[in-house]
Design an enzyme around this catalytic site. Structure first.
Site, PDB file in Angstrom:
ATOM      1  N   PHE A   9       3.787  11.591   3.986  1.00 48.06           N
ATOM      2  CA  PHE A   9       4.764  12.680   3.865  1.00 48.06           C
ATOM      3  C   PHE A   9       5.005  13.049   2.385  1.00 48.06           C
ATOM      4  O   PHE A   9       4.632  14.143   1.933  1.00 48.06           O
ATOM      5  CB  PHE A   9       6.053  12.231   4.590  1.00 48.06           C
ATOM      6  CG  PHE A   9       7.299  12.948   4.201  1.00 48.06           C
ATOM      7  CD1 PHE A   9       7.336  14.338   4.130  1.00 48.06           C
ATOM      8  CD2 PHE A   9       8.467  12.228   3.909  1.00 48.06           C
ATOM      9  CE1 PHE A   9       8.513  15.002   3.773  1.00 48.06           C
ATOM     10  CE2 PHE A   9       9.630  12.884   3.556  1.00 48.06           C
ATOM     11  CZ  PHE A   9       9.655  14.268   3.473  1.00 48.06           C
ATOM     12  N   ASP A  29      -5.699   6.417   0.534  1.00 48.08           N
ATOM     13  CA  ASP A  29      -4.842   6.157   1.705  1.00 48.08           C
ATOM     14  C   ASP A  29      -5.645   5.388   2.758  1.00 48.08           C
ATOM     15  O   ASP A  29      -6.849   5.598   2.888  1.00 48.08           O
ATOM     16  CB  ASP A  29      -4.356   7.485   2.308  1.00 48.08           C
ATOM     17  CG  ASP A  29      -3.026   7.344   3.032  1.00 48.08           C
ATOM     18  OD1 ASP A  29      -2.030   7.906   2.572  1.00 48.08           O
ATOM     19  OD2 ASP A  29      -2.990   6.641   4.069  1.00 48.08           O
ATOM     20  N   THR A  33       0.034   5.378   8.341  1.00 52.67           N
ATOM     21  CA  THR A  33       1.016   6.353   8.848  1.00 52.67           C
ATOM     22  C   THR A  33       0.717   7.772   8.363  1.00 52.67           C
ATOM     23  O   THR A  33       1.317   8.725   8.861  1.00 52.67           O
ATOM     24  CB  THR A  33       2.460   5.986   8.420  1.00 52.67           C
ATOM     25  OG1 THR A  33       2.449   5.757   7.002  1.00 52.67           O
ATOM     26  CG2 THR A  33       2.965   4.762   9.125  1.00 52.67           C
ATOM     27  N   GLY A  34      -0.154   7.910   7.392  1.00 56.80           N
ATOM     28  CA  GLY A  34      -0.501   9.242   6.883  1.00 56.80           C
ATOM     29  C   GLY A  34      -1.548   9.904   7.777  1.00 56.80           C
ATOM     30  O   GLY A  34      -2.142   9.252   8.638  1.00 56.80           O
ATOM     31  N   TYR A  60     -11.128  -0.198  -8.065  1.00 57.69           N
ATOM     32  CA  TYR A  60     -11.721   0.044  -9.386  1.00 57.69           C
ATOM     33  C   TYR A  60     -12.049   1.514  -9.531  1.00 57.69           C
ATOM     34  O   TYR A  60     -13.086   1.974  -9.078  1.00 57.69           O
ATOM     35  CB  TYR A  60     -12.962  -0.839  -9.582  1.00 57.69           C
ATOM     36  CG  TYR A  60     -12.583  -2.290  -9.684  1.00 57.69           C
ATOM     37  CD1 TYR A  60     -12.203  -2.849 -10.908  1.00 57.69           C
ATOM     38  CD2 TYR A  60     -12.544  -3.100  -8.554  1.00 57.69           C
ATOM     39  CE1 TYR A  60     -11.793  -4.168 -10.992  1.00 57.69           C
ATOM     40  CE2 TYR A  60     -12.137  -4.424  -8.628  1.00 57.69           C
ATOM     41  CZ  TYR A  60     -11.770  -4.943  -9.850  1.00 57.69           C
ATOM     42  OH  TYR A  60     -11.353  -6.257  -9.937  1.00 57.69           O
ATOM     43  N   ASN A  95      -2.343  -5.079  -7.526  1.00 58.64           N
ATOM     44  CA  ASN A  95      -3.640  -4.402  -7.721  1.00 58.64           C
ATOM     45  C   ASN A  95      -3.497  -3.147  -8.571  1.00 58.64           C
ATOM     46  O   ASN A  95      -4.306  -2.885  -9.464  1.00 58.64           O
ATOM     47  CB  ASN A  95      -4.255  -4.050  -6.368  1.00 58.64           C
ATOM     48  CG  ASN A  95      -4.719  -5.297  -5.620  1.00 58.64           C
ATOM     49  OD1 ASN A  95      -5.110  -6.280  -6.247  1.00 58.64           O
ATOM     50  ND2 ASN A  95      -4.662  -5.268  -4.307  1.00 58.64           N
ATOM     51  N   TYR A 141      10.271  -4.881   4.285  1.00 57.59           N
ATOM     52  CA  TYR A 141      10.275  -3.650   3.480  1.00 57.59           C
ATOM     53  C   TYR A 141      11.163  -3.838   2.238  1.00 57.59           C
ATOM     54  O   TYR A 141      10.703  -3.648   1.107  1.00 57.59           O
ATOM     55  CB  TYR A 141      10.791  -2.509   4.344  1.00 57.59           C
ATOM     56  CG  TYR A 141      10.772  -1.147   3.679  1.00 57.59           C
ATOM     57  CD1 TYR A 141       9.577  -0.455   3.474  1.00 57.59           C
ATOM     58  CD2 TYR A 141      11.954  -0.535   3.273  1.00 57.59           C
ATOM     59  CE1 TYR A 141       9.571   0.807   2.885  1.00 57.59           C
ATOM     60  CE2 TYR A 141      11.952   0.728   2.689  1.00 57.59           C
ATOM     61  CZ  TYR A 141      10.759   1.391   2.502  1.00 57.59           C
ATOM     62  OH  TYR A 141      10.753   2.641   1.916  1.00 57.59           O
TER      63      TYR A 141
HETATM   64  P1  NAD Z   1       4.674   7.790   4.879  1.00 55.12           P
HETATM   65  O1  NAD Z   1       4.588   6.690   5.865  1.00 55.12           O
HETATM   66  O2  NAD Z   1       4.559   9.183   5.361  1.00 55.12           O
HETATM   67  O3  NAD Z   1       3.613   7.581   3.716  1.00 55.12           O
HETATM   68  C1  NAD Z   1       3.097   6.330   3.327  1.00 55.12           C
HETATM   69  C2  NAD Z   1       1.611   6.485   3.116  1.00 55.12           C
HETATM   70  O4  NAD Z   1       1.072   5.235   2.658  1.00 55.12           O
HETATM   71  C3  NAD Z   1       0.853   6.843   4.414  1.00 55.12           C
HETATM   72  O5  NAD Z   1      -0.045   7.878   4.170  1.00 55.12           O
HETATM   73  C4  NAD Z   1       0.139   5.545   4.774  1.00 55.12           C
HETATM   74  O6  NAD Z   1      -1.038   5.753   5.530  1.00 55.12           O
HETATM   75  C5  NAD Z   1      -0.120   4.956   3.403  1.00 55.12           C
HETATM   76  N1  NAD Z   1      -0.302   3.506   3.401  1.00 55.12           N
HETATM   77  C6  NAD Z   1       0.443   2.571   4.034  1.00 55.12           C
HETATM   78  N2  NAD Z   1      -0.059   1.343   3.796  1.00 55.12           N
HETATM   79  C7  NAD Z   1      -1.129   1.508   2.972  1.00 55.12           C
HETATM   80  C8  NAD Z   1      -2.069   0.612   2.392  1.00 55.12           C
HETATM   81  N3  NAD Z   1      -1.973  -0.726   2.574  1.00 55.12           N
HETATM   82  N4  NAD Z   1      -3.056   1.132   1.631  1.00 55.12           N
HETATM   83  C9  NAD Z   1      -3.164   2.477   1.431  1.00 55.12           C
HETATM   84  N5  NAD Z   1      -2.308   3.370   1.968  1.00 55.12           N
HETATM   85  C10 NAD Z   1      -1.306   2.879   2.727  1.00 55.12           C
HETATM   86  O7  NAD Z   1       6.076   7.581   4.106  1.00 55.12           O
HETATM   87  P2  NAD Z   1       6.794   8.466   2.994  1.00 55.12           P
HETATM   88  O8  NAD Z   1       8.102   8.829   3.509  1.00 55.12           O
HETATM   89  O9  NAD Z   1       5.880   9.501   2.487  1.00 55.12           O
HETATM   90  O10 NAD Z   1       7.020   7.373   1.864  1.00 55.12           O
HETATM   91  C11 NAD Z   1       6.186   7.292   0.723  1.00 55.12           C
HETATM   92  C12 NAD Z   1       6.723   6.227  -0.219  1.00 55.12           C
HETATM   93  O11 NAD Z   1       8.052   6.564  -0.627  1.00 55.12           O
HETATM   94  C13 NAD Z   1       6.781   4.841   0.412  1.00 55.12           C
HETATM   95  O12 NAD Z   1       6.387   3.883  -0.545  1.00 55.12           O
HETATM   96  C14 NAD Z   1       8.242   4.678   0.751  1.00 55.12           C
HETATM   97  O13 NAD Z   1       8.621   3.333   0.727  1.00 55.12           O
HETATM   98  C15 NAD Z   1       8.917   5.478  -0.346  1.00 55.12           C
HETATM   99  N6  NAD Z   1      10.224   5.963   0.097  1.00 55.12           N
HETATM  100  C16 NAD Z   1      10.327   6.968   1.005  1.00 55.12           C
HETATM  101  C17 NAD Z   1      11.591   7.386   1.420  1.00 55.12           C
HETATM  102  C18 NAD Z   1      11.783   8.506   2.398  1.00 55.12           C
HETATM  103  O14 NAD Z   1      12.917   8.794   2.783  1.00 55.12           O
HETATM  104  N7  NAD Z   1      10.772   9.206   2.839  1.00 55.12           N
HETATM  105  C19 NAD Z   1      12.736   6.763   0.907  1.00 55.12           C
HETATM  106  C20 NAD Z   1      12.570   5.714   0.012  1.00 55.12           C
HETATM  107  C21 NAD Z   1      11.313   5.337  -0.408  1.00 55.12           C
END
Ligand code: NAD
Ligand code: UDP
Length: 314
Positions: A9, A29, A33-34, A60, A95, A141
Site C-alpha cells: 500500500f 517485494d 501482502t503486496g 546485493y 540485511n 510486530y
Molecule cells: P502492506 O502490507 O500493504 O505492505 C507491506 C509490503 O511488504 C507488501 O508489499 C509485502 O508483500 C511486503 N513484504 C512483507 N514481508 C516481506 C519480506 N519478508 N520481504 C519483502 N517484502 C515483504 O502494508 P503498508 O500499510 O503499506 O505498510 C508498509 C510499511 O509501513 C510497513 O513496514 C508497516 O509496518 C509500516 N506502517 C504502516 C502503517 C499503516 O497504517 N499503513 C502504520 C505504521 C507503519
C-alpha cells in the site's frame, strides 16, 4: 532508490512519487501482502525495476537511498505468521542496514506508532518509550519494529550509517488491499456491499488516520532532511476519531444501508492513539493537509472502482 515492500500500500505510492521526481526506482517485494496491481501502472516506466525477493535474505544491489517498508502491517496478516513477521523486521533491518553501510546509502525505516503499544501517555510524543507486552500476539510486530529501531540507531552510532526513522500512525488510502483486515478497508468494503459494519468492542477505542498522500510527502521530506535529522519522528494526522465515529462517517459517505454490528475486541487492542507532530512540524515543516472526510471520499472512489471493474482497472 531502493524501495522494499514497494508493491504494498504505502510502498507503491512512494515508488510512484520517486519516479515523478525523476529517480530510478528498484522495487523489492516478496508479495506476501503486496500485489502486482499496485505497481502495474509503473511497469512501463524504463526507470522502474521490480525484483521478487524476501528481505530476510541478504540482498546485493546498489542504491543511493533505501526506503524500508517490507513488513505486513495489518494485524490479521502479521499475526498469521508471527515468526516470519519478527524475522522480516529484524533480519530485514540487518540485511538492509548492511547494504546501506556497504553502499553508503541513506536508509529510512518505516517504523510505527505500535512501538508505543497500549499507551499510558496521550497523545504520544517521540520521547515516550511505550508500553508493549513482549508476550502478546501483537508483539511479533511491535517488538520486531522496536528491535529494528535499535538496529538503526546502533548502525548510526557504530558505523555512521545515515538513518531516518519514521513512526507512522494509521494511514489509509487507495491501494489498501480490500481484504487486508484493517479498519478503513473493512468498513468501506462492508458499506459498499450493504453488509454489517464490524465494529470490534464498543467502538470507543480511537485512532488518528492520515491520508496516504500526506504521509508520502512527510516520508520524502524526511529522507531529504539534514543528516542530523535521524528521528524517531512521528508522521500522522493528529485528528482523533473513535472507531464508532469512523463507522458512522463511512456509512454516511457511501449512502449505505449497512447496520453496525459489534464483535469481540481483539486481544491487546490499543485503546487510544494520537501523534504529537511538533517534531515533524519543526524539523520538516510537515503537516498533514487532507481531512478525514476528503481522504475517505477518495478512498471510497478507489474501492468503488475495484468493486466495479476488479483489480486490473487501475
Ligand atoms: P502492506 O502490507 O500493504 O505492505 C507491506 C509490503 O511488504 C507488501 O508489499 C509485502 O508483500 C511486503 N513484504 C512483507 N514481508 C516481506 C519480506 N519478508 N520481504 C519483502 N517484502 C515483504 O502494508 P503498508 O500499510 O503499506 O505498510 C508498509 C510499511 O509501513 C510497513 O513496514 C508497516 O509496518 C509500516 N506502517 C504502516 C502503517 C499503516 O497504517 N499503513 C502504520 C505504521 C507503519
Ligand atoms: N477494527 C474494527 N473493525 C474492523 C477492523 C478493525 O473495529 O473490522 C478496530 C480495531 O479493533 C482497532 C481499530 O479498528 O481498534 C484499528 O484497527 P486496524 O487493524 O486498522 O489497525 P491497528 O489496530 O493496528 O491500529
Amino acid at each position: 532508490m531502493l524501495v522494499t515492500g514497494g508493491a504494498g500500500f504505502i510502498g507503491s505510492h512512494v515508488c510512484a512519487a520517486l519516479l515523478r521526481e525523476g529517480h530510478e526506482v528498484l522495487c523489492v517485494d516478496n508479495f506476501f501482502t503486496g500485489t502486482r496491481e499496485n505497481i502495474y501502472h509503473l511497469l512501463d516506466d524504463h526507470r522502474f525495476e521490480l525484483l521478487r525477493h524476501d528481505v530476510t535474505f541478504p540482498l546485493y544491489v546498489e542504491a543511493d537511498e533505501i526506503y524500508n517498508f517490507a513488513c505486513p502491517a495489518s494485524p490479521v496478516h502479521y499475526q498469521s505468521d508471527p515468526v516470519q513477521t519478527t524475522k522480516t523486521s529484524v533480519h530485514g533491518a540487518i540485511n538492509l542496514l548492511g547494504l546501506a553501510k556497504r553502499t553508503q546509502a541513506r536508509i529510512l525505516q518505516a517504523s510505527t506508532s505500535e512501538v508505543y503499544g497500549d499507551p499510558e501517555v496521550h497523545p504520544q510524543p517521540e520521547d515516550y518509550c511505550g508500553r508493549v507486552d513482549p508476550c502478546s500476539i501483537r508483539a511479533c510486530y511491535d517488538e520486531g519494529k522496536r528491535c529494528a529501531e535499535t538496529l538503526f540507531f546502533d548502525y548510526n552510532r557504530q558505523y555512521q550509517v545515515q538513518i531516518k526513522v519514521a513512526r507512522i500512525f494509521n494511514t489509509y488510502g487507495p491501494h489498501m488491499h480490500p481484504n487486508d483486515g484493517r479498519v478503513v478497508s473493512n468498513f468501506i468494503m462492508q458499506a459498499l456491499r450493504d453488509e454489517s459494519i464490524s465494529v470490534y468492542g464498543d467502538g470507543g477505542q480511537s485512532r488518528s488516520f492520515c491520508y496516504v498522500d500526506d504521509l508520502v510527502e512527510g516520508l520524502t521530506q524526511l529522507m531529504a532532511s539534514e543528516p542530523s535529522v535521524t528521528g524517531p519522528i512521528n508522521l500522522g494526522n493528529p485528528s482523533e476519531v473513535t472507531v464508532l465515529e469512523l463507522a458512522e462517517l463511512i456509512i454516511d459517505l457511501t449512502g449505505s444501508r449497512s447496520a453496525i454490528r459489534h464483535f469481540p475486541l481483539p486481544v491487546a487492542d490499543p485503546r487510544r492513539r494520537q501523534p504529537v507532530i511538533q517534531r515533524a512540524r519543526a524539523e520538516l515543516s510537515w503537516e498533514p493537509r487532507t481531512g478525514l472526510k476528503e481522504g475517505l471520499e477518495r478512498t471510497i472512489a478507489y474501492f468503488e472502482l475495484l468493486e466495479r471493474e476488479g483489480f486490473g482497472s487501475r
